[in-house]
Design an enzyme around this catalytic site. Structure first.
Site, PDB file in Angstrom:
ATOM      1  N   HIS A 235       0.811  -1.219   0.000  1.00  0.00           N
ATOM      2  CA  HIS A 235       0.000   0.000   0.000  1.00  0.00           C
ATOM      3  C   HIS A 235       0.844   1.269   0.000  1.00  0.00           C
ATOM      4  O   HIS A 235       0.315   2.361  -0.225  1.00  0.00           O
ATOM      5  CB  HIS A 235      -0.936   0.014   1.210  1.00  0.00           C
ATOM      6  CG  HIS A 235      -2.011  -1.027   1.145  1.00  0.00           C
ATOM      7  ND1 HIS A 235      -2.895  -1.130   0.094  1.00  0.00           N
ATOM      8  CD2 HIS A 235      -2.335  -2.029   2.001  1.00  0.00           C
ATOM      9  CE1 HIS A 235      -3.718  -2.136   0.303  1.00  0.00           C
ATOM     10  NE2 HIS A 235      -3.408  -2.701   1.453  1.00  0.00           N
TER      11      HIS A 235
ATOM     12  N   ASP B  38      -8.289  -4.930   7.452  1.00  0.00           N
ATOM     13  CA  ASP B  38      -8.800  -5.949   6.546  1.00  0.00           C
ATOM     14  C   ASP B  38      -9.423  -7.111   7.293  1.00  0.00           C
ATOM     15  O   ASP B  38     -10.420  -7.687   6.835  1.00  0.00           O
ATOM     16  CB  ASP B  38      -7.687  -6.455   5.628  1.00  0.00           C
ATOM     17  CG  ASP B  38      -7.467  -5.548   4.426  1.00  0.00           C
ATOM     18  OD1 ASP B  38      -8.464  -4.991   3.931  1.00  0.00           O
ATOM     19  OD2 ASP B  38      -6.320  -5.388   3.997  1.00  0.00           O
TER      20      ASP B  38
END
Length: 280
Positions: free
Chosen positions: A54, A192
């Site tokens: 990311h 997540d």
């Protein structure tokens, strides 16, 4: 297979784990640049995660970040973008550190779902006959002092290569007791994980079901004799998870920390009161 004491001494993360006096605290690098790497490494952390998933860090930036971190006596770990074998090889060949005596590489693999995926990751991270990793990069060993020979690196890598996988899916949580023995660290991605089990973190609130899932992962790591890690967003949260017994904790990211410090300084300059933003 003999370990190399000099490689152990150059591995900050290994020392913290072996001493067992408290968790290894780290920082998350999302912004590219070796100067950013050095700033983070000088803060007193034990390790820096170079985030190629990311973060805004490509292959070239990763190869600049890893030696910059290692040169300051801090362990660099690389989070790869995906569990593809070539990505694992590139990360290991950059020379990121591991956790045991004389073990020279460390990776974090995101979004694991099955035991079979973990087995594939481990195979890609090990040299034959235990795996399928290619051998030949002179870069991998350069971040230890003195630099080990090709032979020393080859002889030591398979035995204790640090392989970390992120437990952040419903499937990996359900299989976590089977996954734990296969790797060195189970590292939790709370965002997540919460999303995938139907209990997302909203406005900083974590449902009891997410707390239970996190506790299950730590228990699985402890039962297997491995380490449990977790991503945190500030020092207060990191302290809380340290008290729960986590072994490896991310305290902050460069991106969010930079914004928070600037906002606080600006509020002070204007004569106002800085209000801490939500950490999630």
């Amino acid at each position: 297979m003999a370990s190399n004491p000099s490689m152990l001494r150059s591995n900050r993360l290994a020392q913290v784990f072996l001493e067992g006096k408290g968790p290894a605290m780290g920082a998350w690098q999302m912004l590219p640049g070796s100067n950013v790497s050095r700033i983070l490494a000088r803060t007193g952390v034990d390790w820096v995660m170079v985030d190629c998933e990311h973060g805004n860090i490509d292959d070239a930036a990763m190869h600049e970040a890893v030696p910059a971190i290692a040169a300051l006596g801090v362990s660099p770990i690389v989070r790869i973008p995906d569990l593809q074998g070539w990505m694992i090889k590139r990360a290991l060949d950059s020379g990121a550190h591991g956790v045991r005596p004389g073990r020279p590489a460390g990776i974090l693999v995101p979004l694991i779902r099955t035991v079979e995926e973990v087995e594939s990751v481990v195979a890609a991270a090990k040299f034959p006959p235990l795996g399928r990793r290619g051998f030949g990069s002179p870069i991998a060993a350069q971040n230890f002092q003195p630099v080990p020979s090709f032979t020393e690196y080859l002889q030591q890598a398979n035995e204790g290569l640090l392989t970390m996988v992120q437990i952040e899916t419903k499937e990996s949580l359900e299989a976590v007791e089977m996954i734990a023995p296969l790797v060195d660290v189970l590292f939790i991605g709370p965002f997540d994980l919460g999303n995938n089990i139907g209990h997302p973190i909203i406005d900083g609130k974590m449902d009891p079901e997410l707390d239970e899932a996190i506790a299950r992962v730590l228990k699985a790591a402890n039962t297997a004799g491995k380490k449990g890690g977790i991503f945190c967003t500030d020092g207060e949260q990191a302290r809380s998870y340290a008290e729960q017994g986590f072994h490896m904790i991310s305290v902050a990211t460069d991106y969010t920390a930079l914004g928070a410090v600037m906002a606080q300084s600006l509020a002070t300059a204007k004569g106002g009161v800085w209000k801490k933003a939500a950490t999630y």
